[in-house]
Design an enzyme around this catalytic site. Structure first.
Site, PDB file in Angstrom:
ATOM      1  N   GLY A  17       0.805  -1.216   0.000  1.00 37.57           N
ATOM      2  CA  GLY A  17       0.000   0.000   0.000  1.00 37.57           C
ATOM      3  C   GLY A  17       0.838   1.265   0.000  1.00 37.57           C
ATOM      4  N   ASN A  70      -7.645   3.831   8.935  1.00 36.44           N
ATOM      5  CA  ASN A  70      -7.075   2.652   9.593  1.00 36.44           C
ATOM      6  C   ASN A  70      -7.175   2.700  11.110  1.00 36.44           C
ATOM      7  OD1 ASN A  70      -5.179   4.730   8.527  1.00 36.44           O
ATOM      8  ND2 ASN A  70      -3.744   3.762   9.938  1.00 36.44           N
ATOM      9  N   GLN A 113      -7.791  -0.276   3.664  1.00 36.36           N
ATOM     10  CA  GLN A 113      -8.530  -0.920   4.760  1.00 36.36           C
ATOM     11  C   GLN A 113      -9.903  -1.437   4.317  1.00 36.36           C
ATOM     12  OE1 GLN A 113      -7.499  -1.804   7.702  1.00 36.36           O
ATOM     13  NE2 GLN A 113      -5.570  -0.676   7.842  1.00 36.36           N
ATOM     14  N   SER A 119      -3.650  -3.238  -0.468  1.00 41.15           N
ATOM     15  CA  SER A 119      -2.533  -3.952   0.141  1.00 41.15           C
ATOM     16  C   SER A 119      -3.024  -5.322   0.586  1.00 41.15           C
ATOM     17  CB  SER A 119      -2.015  -3.161   1.345  1.00 41.15           C
ATOM     18  OG  SER A 119      -1.036  -3.897   2.020  1.00 41.15           O
ATOM     19  N   CYS A 171       1.932   1.472  12.207  1.00 42.41           N
ATOM     20  CA  CYS A 171       2.913   1.514  11.121  1.00 42.41           C
ATOM     21  C   CYS A 171       4.229   2.156  11.507  1.00 42.41           C
ATOM     22  CB  CYS A 171       2.325   2.209   9.907  1.00 42.41           C
ATOM     23  SG  CYS A 171       1.205   1.129   9.031  1.00 42.41           S
TER      24      CYS A 171
HETATM   25  N1  PLP Z   1      -2.844   2.936   3.863  1.00 43.02           N
HETATM   26  C1  PLP Z   1      -3.526   2.552   4.952  1.00 43.02           C
HETATM   27  C2  PLP Z   1      -4.867   3.141   5.230  1.00 43.02           C
HETATM   28  C3  PLP Z   1      -2.971   1.611   5.825  1.00 43.02           C
HETATM   29  O1  PLP Z   1      -3.648   1.228   6.900  1.00 43.02           O
HETATM   30  C4  PLP Z   1      -1.681   1.088   5.524  1.00 43.02           C
HETATM   31  C5  PLP Z   1      -1.021   0.153   6.463  1.00 43.02           C
HETATM   32  O2  PLP Z   1      -1.090   0.298   7.665  1.00 43.02           O
HETATM   33  C6  PLP Z   1      -1.035   1.511   4.365  1.00 43.02           C
HETATM   34  C7  PLP Z   1      -1.647   2.439   3.563  1.00 43.02           C
HETATM   35  C8  PLP Z   1       0.314   0.985   3.993  1.00 43.02           C
HETATM   36  O3  PLP Z   1       0.203  -0.308   3.443  1.00 43.02           O
HETATM   37  P1  PLP Z   1       1.458  -1.296   3.458  1.00 43.02           P
HETATM   38  O4  PLP Z   1       1.614  -1.776   4.856  1.00 43.02           O
HETATM   39  O5  PLP Z   1       1.060  -2.394   2.511  1.00 43.02           O
HETATM   40  O6  PLP Z   1       2.617  -0.542   2.946  1.00 43.02           O
END
Ligand code: PLP
Length: 400
Positions: free
Chosen positions: A75, A155, A183, A203, A328
């Protein structure tokens, strides 16, 4: 449940989902695929077929055409590709976007950068819904030089954004629209064409697939420059030999996502029961985004006066895995920019936790969560009610 010695339950699906057994099986088979999808011999053609089949599944899940699916390494990359790859001078994003949108937009707008973009960050209301009025203002009468990037669902809080409305307004004035829908799969029925967006990020690991693989869905006709340089894979949009096992796992998870969406009302009922029961234990609990439409699996709440880390650790000790704010940032717990954008004080956001259910969650998990919470709270209450400002464990503070 994988990962812990005690009989643990996992309630952190928005950080990452447990991988479905069917997906593990598909990946294991795909690891044995020999060829490079770009090779013309039969080994290569076998690998190409596996990738294209997965592309069909991802397209079907999303309501997109297979040739609109660009596979990425997740993502974060999909979001970066959308923002940096589209040739638009102005960027309009919301204050509650994932860091892979917010930070990418800020970097693209850094004054030191050649061709720096203009950035507008839109506010949200107290329930975490993006202000359409602020969007109108930011767009102006002519937005042919703008890219709007708003997520489908947050998220941290699960709050769903009015994307169709946003898209109408933006496209009317010529802006491109990107939507981070990371999400959404397995939680929400959605459709690329009816959302009307130009680009959409996915993702795999958020809905039963493997980590490190995702996609940017790009409407046919949108001009997008790659952000890394190399070969001509993914129709010149994303160079690099395809992650065949990851892509196959992503495709399998996409095939299975519809079952999870069907089960969503049941997941919402479990989430609601958890919220109601926790509230009977501590009526002061505040649930963020409760007045808005939310994902069925997500609850973000504060237990006033008890630091998030302490709650997460306390619940973890009893075998319940939840998260403090966004997961994250590699275990670093900072006040959530999302809750801040709701207008909530740092003292209160510092006491927020996120509980997120998923495809393997059950009623027993809710019972266990409630039991663990009750025990944790009972242990805390004597000190809490006496107004002690400092707890010995880990130095976590109780603020009254
Ligand atoms: N966008 C949202 C809303 C997310 O929750 C996340 C991951 O926590 C991402 C993007 C990033 O995705 P990835 O973990 O695959 O890089």
């Amino acid at each position: 449940m994988n990962g812990g010695e005690l009989e643990s339950i996992y309630l952190d699906y928005n950080a990452t989902s447990t991988v479905k057994p069917e997906v593990i099986e598909a990946i294991a088979e795909a690891l044995a695929i020999i060829g490079n999808p770009s090779s013309v011999h039969h080994f290569g053609r076998g690998a190409r077929e596996a990738v294209e089949q997965a592309r069909d599944h991802v397209a079907a899940m999303t309501g997109a055409r297979p040739d609109e699916v660009v596979f990425t390494a997740g993502g974060t990359e999909a979001n970066n590709l959308a923002l940096a790859g589209a040739d638009r001078k102005r960027l309009i994003v919301s204050a509650i976007e994932h860091p892979s949108v917010l930070r990418a937009a800020e970097a693209l707008a850094a004054p030191s950068r050649i061709g720096a973009r203009d950035l507008t960050v839109l506010p949200v209301n107290g329930d975490g819904v993006v202000s359409v009025e602020a969007l109108d203002q930011a767009l102006g009468a002519d937005a042919r030089d703008a890219l709007v990037s708003i997520m489908l669902a947050n998220n941290e809080t699960g709050v769903i954004q009015p994307i169709a409305k946003i898209t109408n307004r933006a496209r009317e004035r010529g802006a491109l629209v990107h939507c981070d829908a990371v999400q959404a799969p397995g939680r929400l029925a959605f459709d690329f064409a009816s959302l009307g967006v130009d680009m959409l990020s996915l993702s795999a690991h958020k809905f039963g697939g493997p980590k490190g693989v995702g996609a940017l869905i790009v409407r046919n006709g949108i001009v997008l420059d790659p952000i890394i340089i190399g070969g001509g894979q993914e129709r010149n949009r994303r160079p690099g030999t395809e992650n065949v096992p990851g892509i196959v796992g992503f495709g399998r998870a996409a095939q299975l996502a519809a079952d999870d969406v069907q089960r969503a009302p049941h997941v919402a009922a479990m989430r609601d029961r958890a919220e109601q029961t926790l509230r009977t234990i501590e009526p002061k609990i505040r649930i963020f985004g409760a007045g808005a439409e939310r994902l069925p699996n997500t609850t973000c709440l504060t237990m006033p006066g008890v630091q998030s880390e302490m709650q997460v650790m306390g619940l973890d000790l009893t075998g319940v895995a939840v998260s403090a704010g966004s997961a994250c940032s590699s275990g670093k717990v900072e006040p959530s920019h999302v809750l801040r954008a709701h207008g909530i004080s740092d003292a209160e956001t510092g006491c927020a936790i996120r509980i997120s259910f998923g495809w393997a969650s059950s009623e027993e998990d809710v019972d266990k969560l409630v039991g663990a919470w009750r025990a944790f709270y009972a242990g805390l209450k004597p000190r809490y009610t006496k107004g002690v400002s400092q707890l010995s464990e880990g130095g976590a503070r109780i603020e009254r």
